[in-house]
Structure formats: structure tokens, C-alpha cells
Design a protein around this motif. Sequence first.
Motif, short mmCIF file in Angstrom:
data_model
loop_
_atom_site.label_atom_id
_atom_site.label_comp_id
_atom_site.label_asym_id
_atom_site.label_seq_id
_atom_site.Cartn_x
_atom_site.Cartn_y
_atom_site.Cartn_z
N ASN A 189 -16.51 2.10 8.71
CA ASN A 189 -17.64 1.85 9.60
C ASN A 189 -18.66 2.99 9.49
O ASN A 189 -19.87 2.76 9.37
CB ASN A 189 -17.14 1.71 11.03
CG ASN A 189 -18.27 1.46 12.02
OD1 ASN A 189 -18.78 0.36 12.15
ND2 ASN A 189 -18.67 2.51 12.73
N ASN A 190 -18.15 4.22 9.53
CA ASN A 190 -19.05 5.38 9.47
C ASN A 190 -19.59 5.62 8.06
O ASN A 190 -20.69 6.17 7.91
CB ASN A 190 -18.32 6.62 9.98
CG ASN A 190 -18.04 6.56 11.47
OD1 ASN A 190 -18.69 5.80 12.19
ND2 ASN A 190 -17.08 7.33 11.92
N LEU A 191 -18.83 5.21 7.05
CA LEU A 191 -19.32 5.28 5.67
C LEU A 191 -20.54 4.39 5.50
O LEU A 191 -21.55 4.79 4.90
CB LEU A 191 -18.21 4.86 4.71
CG LEU A 191 -18.56 4.81 3.21
CD1 LEU A 191 -18.91 6.19 2.69
CD2 LEU A 191 -17.38 4.23 2.42
N ARG A 192 -20.46 3.21 6.06
CA ARG A 192 -21.60 2.28 6.03
C ARG A 192 -22.81 2.86 6.74
O ARG A 192 -23.96 2.65 6.32
CB ARG A 192 -21.18 0.97 6.70
CG ARG A 192 -22.25 -0.10 6.79
CD ARG A 192 -21.91 -1.12 7.84
NE ARG A 192 -21.86 -0.51 9.17
CZ ARG A 192 -21.35 -1.12 10.24
NH1 ARG A 192 -20.84 -2.32 10.15
NH2 ARG A 192 -21.37 -0.49 11.42
N ASP A 211 -20.25 11.15 1.19
CA ASP A 211 -19.91 9.80 0.72
C ASP A 211 -18.68 9.80 -0.19
O ASP A 211 -17.76 9.01 -0.01
CB ASP A 211 -21.12 9.21 -0.01
CG ASP A 211 -20.88 7.78 -0.47
OD1 ASP A 211 -21.27 6.86 0.26
OD2 ASP A 211 -20.29 7.59 -1.56
N TYR A 212 -18.64 10.68 -1.17
CA TYR A 212 -17.56 10.68 -2.17
C TYR A 212 -16.21 10.92 -1.50
O TYR A 212 -15.25 10.16 -1.71
CB TYR A 212 -17.82 11.74 -3.23
CG TYR A 212 -16.72 11.86 -4.26
CD1 TYR A 212 -16.66 10.98 -5.34
CD2 TYR A 212 -15.73 12.84 -4.14
CE1 TYR A 212 -15.64 11.08 -6.28
CE2 TYR A 212 -14.71 12.95 -5.07
CZ TYR A 212 -14.68 12.07 -6.14
OH TYR A 212 -13.66 12.16 -7.07
N ARG A 213 -16.11 11.97 -0.70
CA ARG A 213 -14.83 12.30 -0.06
C ARG A 213 -14.45 11.26 0.99
O ARG A 213 -13.27 11.01 1.21
CB ARG A 213 -14.91 13.69 0.57
CG ARG A 213 -14.96 14.81 -0.46
CD ARG A 213 -14.72 16.15 0.19
NE ARG A 213 -14.73 17.22 -0.79
CZ ARG A 213 -15.61 18.19 -0.85
NH1 ARG A 213 -16.58 18.24 0.05
NH2 ARG A 213 -15.54 19.12 -1.78
N ALA A 214 -15.42 10.67 1.66
CA ALA A 214 -15.13 9.64 2.65
C ALA A 214 -14.47 8.44 1.98
O ALA A 214 -13.53 7.83 2.53
CB ALA A 214 -16.40 9.20 3.37
N ARG A 215 -14.94 8.11 0.78
CA ARG A 215 -14.34 6.99 0.04
C ARG A 215 -12.91 7.31 -0.37
O ARG A 215 -12.01 6.46 -0.28
CB ARG A 215 -15.19 6.66 -1.18
CG ARG A 215 -16.55 6.06 -0.83
CD ARG A 215 -17.43 5.83 -2.05
NE ARG A 215 -18.77 5.42 -1.62
CZ ARG A 215 -19.12 4.17 -1.31
NH1 ARG A 215 -18.22 3.20 -1.44
NH2 ARG A 215 -20.33 3.88 -0.93
N ARG A 216 -12.68 8.54 -0.82
CA ARG A 216 -11.33 8.94 -1.22
C ARG A 216 -10.40 8.98 -0.01
O ARG A 216 -9.23 8.62 -0.09
CB ARG A 216 -11.36 10.31 -1.92
CG ARG A 216 -12.09 10.32 -3.27
CD ARG A 216 -11.67 9.13 -4.11
NE ARG A 216 -12.31 9.07 -5.41
CZ ARG A 216 -13.36 8.32 -5.70
NH1 ARG A 216 -13.98 7.62 -4.74
NH2 ARG A 216 -13.83 8.25 -6.93
N ILE A 256 -14.80 -0.04 -2.36
CA ILE A 256 -14.98 1.36 -2.02
C ILE A 256 -15.09 2.20 -3.28
O ILE A 256 -15.99 3.05 -3.41
CB ILE A 256 -13.79 1.85 -1.16
CG1 ILE A 256 -13.70 1.07 0.16
CG2 ILE A 256 -13.92 3.34 -0.88
CD1 ILE A 256 -14.87 1.23 1.07
N VAL A 257 -14.19 1.96 -4.22
CA VAL A 257 -14.22 2.70 -5.49
C VAL A 257 -15.47 2.37 -6.28
O VAL A 257 -16.05 3.23 -6.96
CB VAL A 257 -12.95 2.39 -6.32
CG1 VAL A 257 -13.04 3.01 -7.70
CG2 VAL A 257 -11.71 2.87 -5.59
N ALA A 258 -15.92 1.10 -6.18
CA ALA A 258 -17.09 0.65 -6.94
C ALA A 258 -18.40 1.18 -6.35
O ALA A 258 -19.46 1.01 -6.95
CB ALA A 258 -17.13 -0.86 -7.00
N GLY A 259 -18.35 1.79 -5.16
CA GLY A 259 -19.54 2.38 -4.57
C GLY A 259 -20.36 1.45 -3.69
O GLY A 259 -21.56 1.68 -3.50
N ALA A 260 -19.73 0.40 -3.14
CA ALA A 260 -20.46 -0.52 -2.26
C ALA A 260 -21.05 0.24 -1.07
O ALA A 260 -20.44 1.17 -0.53
CB ALA A 260 -19.52 -1.61 -1.76
#
Length: 289
Positions: A189-192, A211-216, A256-260
Motif C-alpha cells: 500500500n505504501n509502495l504504491r 522503492d528498491y528495498r521496499a520491494r525486496r 513487484i519484481v517487474a517494477g509495477a
Amino acid sequence: MATAAEWISGARPRTLPAAAAPVMVGTGAAAQVGSSAWLPALLALGVALALQVGVNFANDYSDGVRGTDVDRVGPMRLTASGAAAPRAVKGAAFGSFGVAGVLGLALCAVSGHWWLLAVGVLCVAAAWFYTGGRRPYGYAGLGEVAVFVFFGLVAVLGTTYTQADVVTWPAVLGAVGVGLIACALLMVNNLRDIPGDVLAGKKTLAVRIGDYRARRAYLGLIWLPLLLGMVCAFWAPWSLLVVLLAGPAALLTLPIVAGARGKLLVPVLAGTGLFELGYGVLLGLGLAL
């Protein structure tokens, strides 16, 4: 004046699995030691659902009056959109907290554990001060900590304890697993919302780590609970049912990995809520069998 459909949307029903899942796991853990009871389980579910709705309305109100939700990608907010008066949204939040309080009193009476009232007060305070008050901790990147504690540890272990009068290792492992998935729900939610939160000065954990670390982090928050569920098989072999969620976990992590970004993360958010519900059903059932 907001319509009934807008009020329902404002309650954010997609987040309700985060309230139901811990009760399922906690009840399954109680059943694993032969002490499950339907009335405490239903009361715990009611408390959890009412608190979740209260949190959602409280966030709608607090973020709306602060101007954080002016440029928002996700679902419509009642306060920020002007569909409902701030006072009405605040009233809905405290009305929901009131329902949770009444059900909590009943749960304490049924279980005999009156000291849990103090825990309930802490839950309501955590719900309000997430985005409310002068220094909301959600704006300081501590939202995931509170979600892990209250929608993971407290919800699962409290459910087990009010039925079985004990806390078991499967309950602890399940509580950690549920808490991590609840954190994943908040993280995506917060990544979005990173772009809008940065402009509004809302320093969520996703904003702080980037962004990068949030996805990981999201990947770990989704996959680690499956491992914890498998560990529960040492006490309850049917806990291996959680392995069925490996496919859905892969589907959730691909975008997430694809960078959406932005609206493309909305289905991931909804899917994460359903993933948590599935985890609650499968692990709860696995512990009970």
C-alpha cells in the motif's frame, strides 16, 4: 452527503482479511491443544473486524484533514474527496472502536481474563495514533511495527489464549507469519503511495528505505510466513497445507519484481489481502486437524 456504497468503500472491505486471518490461526492453535471454543472465537473476530474498520475510518479522517490524500492513487477517501464531513468520518471511526470495546468486554467476561481490557485500550490507541494526533507514528515509518504487533502477535495469541488459557509454539509461529503478511499488505500500500507521501511529508517505511528495498522487503514478508507454517508441521502435520499458497505467492511477487507502480499495484494489494485470508484458513485448518 456520502452514499451507502461510498461509506462501505470508505470502510475498505479489502483490508478485512487482515482482521479475520489471525482469529482463524489463533483458533486453529487452540484446537491443536483441544481447547477451541466458538463463542470466544466469534467475539474475537468481531473485535478484530470492528478495530480494522475503525482504523480505516480513522486513517481516512486524519489523512484527509492533513491533506495527505489530496493526490491519491488508491480507493476514494471520504474526507479528502469531500463526500463526507470530517466530523462524520471521525464519528464512524470512534463508533467502530466502540463496537470493538463492547465485544471486547463480552470476550473478557466469557474468557475470564479481564486484564485483556488493558490490551484492548492499547489496540484502540494504536489504531488512532497511527495517523492521528500531533505526532502520528505512521508518518515516522513505524506503521509496520504496530501492524506486526497488533494484527499479528496480539490478535493471534490473544485469540488462542482466550480459548485455551495457554500460548503454544504453533500459535507463536502462526502469529509471526500472520503479522508479516499484514506488514506486506501495508508495505505494498505504501509502495504504491510513495510519490504522494513524499510530497505530503509522510515518511512511511517504504519512503524511508526507498522503492528498491521496499520491494525486496515485500518479497520476504510474503515468503517467510510459508516457511513458518511449514515449521508448524512438527506439531501439526497438516500445517503443510500452507504450501498450497506457493503459487499465489509467486503471482503476487512477479509484479513487484517487474517494477509495477501506481494503479498497477492495486491488484497486488487486493491479492495480498486474499493471500493473508488464505494463510489464515489453511494454517488454521492445518493446526486444527
